[in-house]
Motif scaffolding. Sequence first.
Motif, PDB file in Angstrom:
ATOM      1  N   ARG A   1      -9.816  12.936   3.309  1.00 33.30           N
ATOM      2  CA  ARG A   1      -9.242  11.628   2.993  1.00 33.30           C
ATOM      3  C   ARG A   1      -9.075  11.568   1.486  1.00 33.30           C
ATOM      4  NH1 ARG A   1      -9.897   8.124   7.441  1.00 33.30           N
ATOM      5  NH2 ARG A   1      -9.407   6.295   6.230  1.00 33.30           N
ATOM      6  N   ILE A   2      -7.896  11.142   1.053  1.00 32.66           N
ATOM      7  CA  ILE A   2      -7.681  10.952  -0.377  1.00 32.66           C
ATOM      8  C   ILE A   2      -7.260   9.509  -0.613  1.00 32.66           C
ATOM      9  CG2 ILE A   2      -7.242  13.380  -0.885  1.00 32.66           C
ATOM     10  CD1 ILE A   2      -4.269  12.842  -0.850  1.00 32.66           C
ATOM     11  N   ALA A   3      -7.604   8.980  -1.766  1.00 30.97           N
ATOM     12  CA  ALA A   3      -7.451   7.549  -2.037  1.00 30.97           C
ATOM     13  C   ALA A   3      -6.099   7.152  -2.600  1.00 30.97           C
ATOM     14  CB  ALA A   3      -8.554   7.082  -2.982  1.00 30.97           C
TER      15      ALA A   3
ATOM     16  N   VAL B   1      -5.584  12.497   5.355  1.00 25.69           N
ATOM     17  CA  VAL B   1      -5.409  11.053   5.482  1.00 25.69           C
ATOM     18  C   VAL B   1      -5.267  10.502   4.068  1.00 25.69           C
ATOM     19  CG1 VAL B   1      -6.476   8.879   6.171  1.00 25.69           C
ATOM     20  CG2 VAL B   1      -6.731  10.908   7.618  1.00 25.69           C
ATOM     21  N   ILE B   2      -4.149   9.821   3.831  1.00 22.40           N
ATOM     22  CA  ILE B   2      -3.883   9.229   2.523  1.00 22.40           C
ATOM     23  C   ILE B   2      -4.065   7.727   2.679  1.00 22.40           C
ATOM     24  CG2 ILE B   2      -2.198   8.936   0.677  1.00 22.40           C
ATOM     25  CD1 ILE B   2      -0.828  11.534   1.842  1.00 22.40           C
ATOM     26  N   THR B   3      -5.197   7.208   2.214  1.00 18.21           N
ATOM     27  CA  THR B   3      -5.445   5.777   2.373  1.00 18.21           C
ATOM     28  C   THR B   3      -4.616   4.995   1.357  1.00 18.21           C
ATOM     29  OG1 THR B   3      -7.370   5.895   0.925  1.00 18.21           O
ATOM     30  CG2 THR B   3      -7.780   6.138   3.272  1.00 18.21           C
ATOM     31  N   GLY B   4      -4.014   3.933   1.842  1.00 15.19           N
ATOM     32  CA  GLY B   4      -3.203   3.098   0.962  1.00 15.19           C
ATOM     33  C   GLY B   4      -1.834   3.659   0.647  1.00 15.19           C
ATOM     34  N   GLY B   5      -1.419   4.697   1.337  1.00 13.31           N
ATOM     35  CA  GLY B   5      -0.136   5.331   1.041  1.00 13.31           C
ATOM     36  C   GLY B   5       1.077   4.461   1.312  1.00 13.31           C
ATOM     37  N   ALA B   6       0.916   3.437   2.140  1.00 12.63           N
ATOM     38  CA  ALA B   6       2.021   2.523   2.437  1.00 12.63           C
ATOM     39  C   ALA B   6       1.617   1.083   2.145  1.00 12.63           C
ATOM     40  CB  ALA B   6       2.448   2.682   3.898  1.00 12.63           C
TER      41      ALA B   6
END
Length: 174
Positions: free
Chosen positions: A11-13, A33-38
Motif C-alpha cells: 500500500r502506498i499513500a 494499492v494506492i490510497t487516495g489515488g482518486a
Amino acid sequence: RDLSAPLSVERIASVPDPLTFLREYAAQNRPVVITGGASHWPALDRWSLAYLHKKLGGKKVTVDVTPEGRGDAVVHTENGDFFVTPEERSMPFEEFTDLLTRSRADPSLGVPYVQHQNGSFTQEFAQLVDDAEPHLEWASEAMGGPPEAVNMWVGDERAVTSLHKDHYENIYVV
C-alpha cells in the motif's frame, strides 16, 4: 509475464510518478494499492443511490446474474466441473438497484451485478463521466496512452471473480 499471487500487497499513500509506477509495479506484474489515488474525483461526494437514480434512473444497463455471484468461473457440481458465464439482462438502472436489494432477502433471484466490459463506463454510464476521469493521467503516461476500455462494476460483496490473469493492465478505483 507469469501469474503470481503475492502473500501481501503493498500500500502506498500517494500516486507514484509514471516511471516509478511502470518500473516498480506494472513491468513487474506486481499489484499495489494506492490510497487516495482518486480522492479528487467529484464522484466521491456525489455518488449516492439517489444521485445515481437521478442521473441514470431509466437508462438501460447490462446486468449479469449468477446463482451465487461467481461469473466467468469454474463451478464444481456433483455432475462435474463446468465453466459458467453469467446470464446477461438489459434493464433500467433503477430496476437493477431494486433487484440487487431484493436479491439479498431472496436468494432465488440470484446475485445481480453490473460488470459489462469493453468500455461500459464511457458507453452505458456516460452520464457519470464528468464525476470521474475516463483515464488516470499518470497511468496513461506510464502505459504509453489512455486505456482501451474503461469499465464500471456495481454490485455487493456476493459478486466475486476467480483469480485470473488478463492480457492487459487493470487499474481499479474502489
